[in-house]
Design a protein around this motif. Structure first.
Motif, mmCIF file in Angstrom:
data_model
loop_
_atom_site.group_PDB
_atom_site.id
_atom_site.type_symbol
_atom_site.label_atom_id
_atom_site.label_comp_id
_atom_site.label_asym_id
_atom_site.label_seq_id
_atom_site.Cartn_x
_atom_site.Cartn_y
_atom_site.Cartn_z
ATOM 1 N N LEU A 5 0.764 -1.259 0.176
ATOM 2 C CA LEU A 5 -0.184 -0.253 0.293
ATOM 3 C C LEU A 5 0.832 1.306 -0.173
ATOM 4 O O LEU A 5 0.347 2.242 -0.150
ATOM 5 C CB LEU A 5 -0.868 0.012 1.185
ATOM 6 C CG LEU A 5 -2.078 -1.252 1.399
ATOM 7 C CD1 LEU A 5 -2.606 -0.831 2.626
ATOM 8 C CD2 LEU A 5 -2.692 -1.240 0.022
ATOM 9 N N ARG A 6 2.232 1.049 0.175
ATOM 10 C CA ARG A 6 3.004 2.261 0.149
ATOM 11 C C ARG A 6 4.163 2.267 -0.841
ATOM 12 O O ARG A 6 3.847 2.923 -2.143
ATOM 13 C CB ARG A 6 3.716 2.586 1.534
ATOM 14 C CG ARG A 6 4.380 3.938 1.657
ATOM 15 C CD ARG A 6 5.407 4.202 1.022
ATOM 16 N NE ARG A 6 6.782 3.244 1.626
ATOM 17 C CZ ARG A 6 8.042 3.199 1.068
ATOM 18 N NH1 ARG A 6 8.188 3.895 0.118
ATOM 19 N NH2 ARG A 6 8.837 2.371 1.542
ATOM 20 N N ASP A 7 5.012 1.166 -0.900
ATOM 21 C CA ASP A 7 6.003 1.205 -1.928
ATOM 22 C C ASP A 7 5.359 0.498 -3.314
ATOM 23 O O ASP A 7 5.488 1.074 -4.269
ATOM 24 C CB ASP A 7 7.214 0.436 -1.449
ATOM 25 C CG ASP A 7 8.509 1.120 -2.014
ATOM 26 O OD1 ASP A 7 8.495 2.058 -2.907
ATOM 27 O OD2 ASP A 7 9.656 0.736 -1.435
ATOM 28 N N GLY A 8 4.365 -0.283 -2.974
ATOM 29 C CA GLY A 8 3.819 -0.800 -4.094
ATOM 30 C C GLY A 8 2.684 0.044 -4.850
ATOM 31 O O GLY A 8 2.753 0.077 -6.176
ATOM 32 N N ILE A 186 15.279 -5.512 6.428
ATOM 33 C CA ILE A 186 15.790 -5.377 5.101
ATOM 34 C C ILE A 186 14.427 -5.080 4.036
ATOM 35 O O ILE A 186 13.431 -5.551 4.012
ATOM 36 C CB ILE A 186 16.341 -6.791 4.449
ATOM 37 C CG1 ILE A 186 16.744 -6.700 3.096
ATOM 38 C CG2 ILE A 186 15.444 -7.898 4.493
ATOM 39 C CD1 ILE A 186 18.231 -6.341 3.066
ATOM 40 N N HIS A 187 15.015 -4.155 3.150
ATOM 41 C CA HIS A 187 14.105 -3.459 2.381
ATOM 42 C C HIS A 187 14.777 -3.635 0.924
ATOM 43 O O HIS A 187 15.789 -3.020 0.833
ATOM 44 C CB HIS A 187 13.800 -1.940 2.620
ATOM 45 C CG HIS A 187 12.781 -1.375 1.685
ATOM 46 N ND1 HIS A 187 11.467 -1.061 1.812
ATOM 47 C CD2 HIS A 187 13.154 -0.812 0.467
ATOM 48 C CE1 HIS A 187 10.819 -0.313 1.055
ATOM 49 N NE2 HIS A 187 12.004 -0.143 -0.017
ATOM 50 N N CYS A 188 14.311 -4.381 -0.200
ATOM 51 C CA CYS A 188 15.072 -4.517 -1.438
ATOM 52 C C CYS A 188 14.240 -3.797 -2.495
ATOM 53 O O CYS A 188 12.947 -4.108 -2.516
ATOM 54 C CB CYS A 188 15.385 -5.978 -1.621
ATOM 55 S SG CYS A 188 16.552 -6.469 -0.345
ATOM 56 N N HIS A 189 14.985 -3.491 -3.510
ATOM 57 C CA HIS A 189 14.435 -3.526 -4.948
ATOM 58 C C HIS A 189 14.843 -4.193 -5.731
ATOM 59 O O HIS A 189 15.991 -4.990 -5.606
ATOM 60 C CB HIS A 189 14.562 -1.921 -5.197
ATOM 61 C CG HIS A 189 13.521 -1.194 -4.629
ATOM 62 N ND1 HIS A 189 12.306 -0.618 -5.105
ATOM 63 C CD2 HIS A 189 13.487 -0.452 -3.323
ATOM 64 C CE1 HIS A 189 11.662 0.081 -4.403
ATOM 65 N NE2 HIS A 189 12.384 0.128 -3.397
ATOM 66 N N ASP A 190 14.092 -4.741 -7.009
ATOM 67 C CA ASP A 190 14.509 -5.799 -7.830
ATOM 68 C C ASP A 190 14.888 -5.392 -9.182
ATOM 69 O O ASP A 190 14.891 -5.787 -9.996
ATOM 70 C CB ASP A 190 13.061 -6.483 -8.016
ATOM 71 C CG ASP A 190 13.312 -8.031 -8.422
ATOM 72 O OD1 ASP A 190 14.265 -8.746 -7.856
ATOM 73 O OD2 ASP A 190 12.423 -8.619 -9.109
ATOM 74 N N GLY A 222 10.253 -2.842 -9.384
ATOM 75 C CA GLY A 222 9.307 -3.420 -8.026
ATOM 76 C C GLY A 222 10.215 -3.821 -6.856
ATOM 77 O O GLY A 222 11.531 -3.755 -6.713
ATOM 78 N N ASN A 223 9.564 -4.217 -5.767
ATOM 79 C CA ASN A 223 10.270 -4.834 -4.799
ATOM 80 C C ASN A 223 10.308 -6.073 -4.508
ATOM 81 O O ASN A 223 10.035 -6.963 -5.493
ATOM 82 C CB ASN A 223 9.167 -4.001 -3.331
ATOM 83 C CG ASN A 223 9.341 -2.655 -3.439
ATOM 84 O OD1 ASN A 223 9.453 -2.184 -4.369
ATOM 85 N ND2 ASN A 223 9.372 -2.199 -2.031
ATOM 86 N N THR A 224 10.480 -6.790 -3.246
ATOM 87 C CA THR A 224 10.732 -7.982 -2.907
ATOM 88 C C THR A 224 9.097 -8.595 -2.830
ATOM 89 O O THR A 224 8.242 -8.115 -2.319
ATOM 90 C CB THR A 224 11.181 -8.277 -1.627
ATOM 91 O OG1 THR A 224 12.683 -7.606 -1.679
ATOM 92 C CG2 THR A 224 11.239 -9.718 -1.188
HETATM 93 MN MN MN Z 1 11.614 1.350 -1.774
#
Ligand code: MN
Length: 486
Positions: A5-8, A186-190, A222-224
């Motif tokens: 709902l935030r990074d997505g 951990i906060h990752c990007h793809d 995108g994210n994890t």
């Molecule tokens: Mn992010």
């Protein structure tokens, strides 16, 4: 933590209404997520209404808002009744000098001040280092320590542009998880397709929390992906995450539908093809034991197996597909079904469950004591000729040949049939419908007819790629039912 709902929502082109955010939040809560990052309170009035609605929904999860290291951001988060803030402070020199035009010490002080401010207002604080993977590790650790002293409950390490590799992640998280007194996430990007690998590596090396999004949606690449990490932990590492895995597929569908972001057909676990089988030899193995060509049963994540038939279809794949549809066929029926499936496959079509069901049901009808069988059929049609059909039928063992004209090729064909069987039965065509089951001009066409004879009414259908053949088949099918019932 789920941050769909935030990074997505920061996926280009995505904007969720309050009601849509609530649907997703309820589903995430049902899944069993510990933390839901519901949005970024500073963004807009509408965003704050959405976050507040999620906060006041009575969910079990901790509800979190993203905040920059500025007191107004915290004030807006407080207005939204959230439990916690994800307080993001740029930590790489690139971000500190170029983006903020400040220096390390100023940024460190901002982090401390805003953390203290948020703690004074009763918030749980996750102090997050933006672009941490490009920051000086010594500086980062000392900033984290100062944050802990200021009251931060958790820390987060962001791989903001997806540059981490798993070996480095392991090293960094071993270091952070043993040298700091607060849990690290951990906060990752793809960007390089390593978000899931890095997230799992961090968790194995001591991370206590991971930020993820449903379907891996998020800015840029995108994210994890939540469903991948959960199933990797559950199935490959035998770790009980407490997540309701059999709701993962429904969650994926919900998020895809509400965000309008389609899921790639070859996406792990939730992609359209992840549990779809086509090649004949694999289906043969699946018939013996589904684990031969499936890593997990689709039901584990709330999905169903799909058997798609095409020109490679063998009798074992058709048998399995029919079994899944709950249909029993004998050898001659199977031979006919297989021929029709391959005929569609030769047109480059994939035969869907609906196609197969139609084909099978039609074949099952035809092969039950047909008194009238089609031997030969020709149609002539065009802009300068009157549509003319000639037909050769086997009517109770006798060969009957007839021809007829009509308003169009279908009409001509049906007139010819009616003439051919007139010695046996006078049949009236009451209704006629056509449906294309799948899209495209080469799709399987299903024709429904309602026929009557002496006040008795039956419905019958035919299924072919050729609309005229489907019509002939439907009518013959209906005639056989009418005669049989005599
Ligand atoms: Mn992010």
């Amino acid at each position: 933590m789920d941050t769909t709902l935030r990074d997505g929502e920061q996926t280009p082109g995505v904007a969720l209404s309050t009601e849509e955010k609530l649907w997703i939040a309820r589903k995430l809560d049902e899944l069993g997520l510990d933390i839901i990052e519901a949005g970024s309170a500073i963004t807009s009035k509408g965003e704050r209404e959405s976050i507040r609605a999620v906060s006041n929904e009575g969910l079990n999860a901790e509800i979190c808002s993203y905040c920059r290291v500025m007191k107004p951001d915290v004030d807006f988060a407080l207005e939204c009744d959230v439990d916690s803030i994800h307080l993001v402070v740029p930590v790489s020199d690139l971000h500190i000098n170029v983006k903020l035009k400040k220096d390390r010490e100023t940024v460190r002080q901002m982090a401390v001040d805003v953390t203290e401010y948020a703690k004074d207002h009763g918030l749980i604080v996750e102090l997050s280092g933006e672009d941490a993977s490009r920051a000086d590790l010594g500086f980062l650790k000392s900033l984290y320590s100062d944050g802990i002293d200021a009251g931060a409950d958790r820390l987060c390490y962001c791989d903001t542009v997806g540059l981490l590799v798993p070996e480095v992640t392991t090293e960094v998280f071993k270091e952070l998880s043993t040298s700091l007194s607060a849990p690290v996430s951990i906060h990752c990007h793809d960007d390089f397709g390593l978000a899931v690998s890095n997230t799992v590596a961090a968790l194995l090396a001591g991370a206590r929390e991971a930020h993820m999004t449903v379907n891996g949606i998020g800015e840029r690449a995108g994210n994890t992906s939540l469903e991948e990490v959960i199933m990797i932990l559950e199935w490959l590492y035998k770790y009980d995450t407490g997540i309701k895995c059999d709701e993962l597929y429904k969650t994926s569908r919900l998020v895809s539908r509400l965000t309008g972001i389609p899921v790639a057909v070859n996406k792990s676990l939730v992609g359209g093809n992840a549990f779809t089988h086509e090649a004949g030899i694999h289906v043969h193995g699946l018939l013996a034991d589904t684990s031969t060509y499936e890593p997990i049963g689709p039901e584990v994540i709330g999905r169903e197996r799909k058997i798609v038939l095409g020109k490679h279809a063998g009798s074992s794949s058709v048998t399995l597909a029919l079994k899944e549809l709950g249909l029993d066929v004998d050898d001659s029926q199977m031979k006919e079904i297989l021929e029709r499936v391959k005929e569609l496959g030769d047109h480059g079509k994939r035969v869907t469950d609906a196609d197969l069901q139609s084909i099978a049901e039609v074949v099952l009808d035809i092969y039950t004591e047909s008194k009238v069988k089609l031997e030969d059929f020709t149609i002539v049609s065009g802009n300068k000729v009157t549509p003319t059909a000639s037909i050769k039928l086997n009517v109770e063992g006798n060969e009957v040949v007839e021809a007829s004209v009509g308003d169009g090729p279908v009409d001509a064909a049906i007139n010819a049939i009616k003439k051919a069987i007139s010695g046996v039965a006078d049949v009236v065509l009451e209704e006629y419908h056509v449906d294309a089951i799948t899209g495209g001009t080469d799709a399987l066409v299903e024709v429904w007819v309602k026929l009557s004879k002496d006040g008795k009414v039956v419905t019958a259908r035919g299924a072919r790629t050729d609309i005229i053949m489907a019509s002939v088949e439907a009518v013959l099918n209906g005639i056989n039912q009418l005669i049989r019932d005599n």
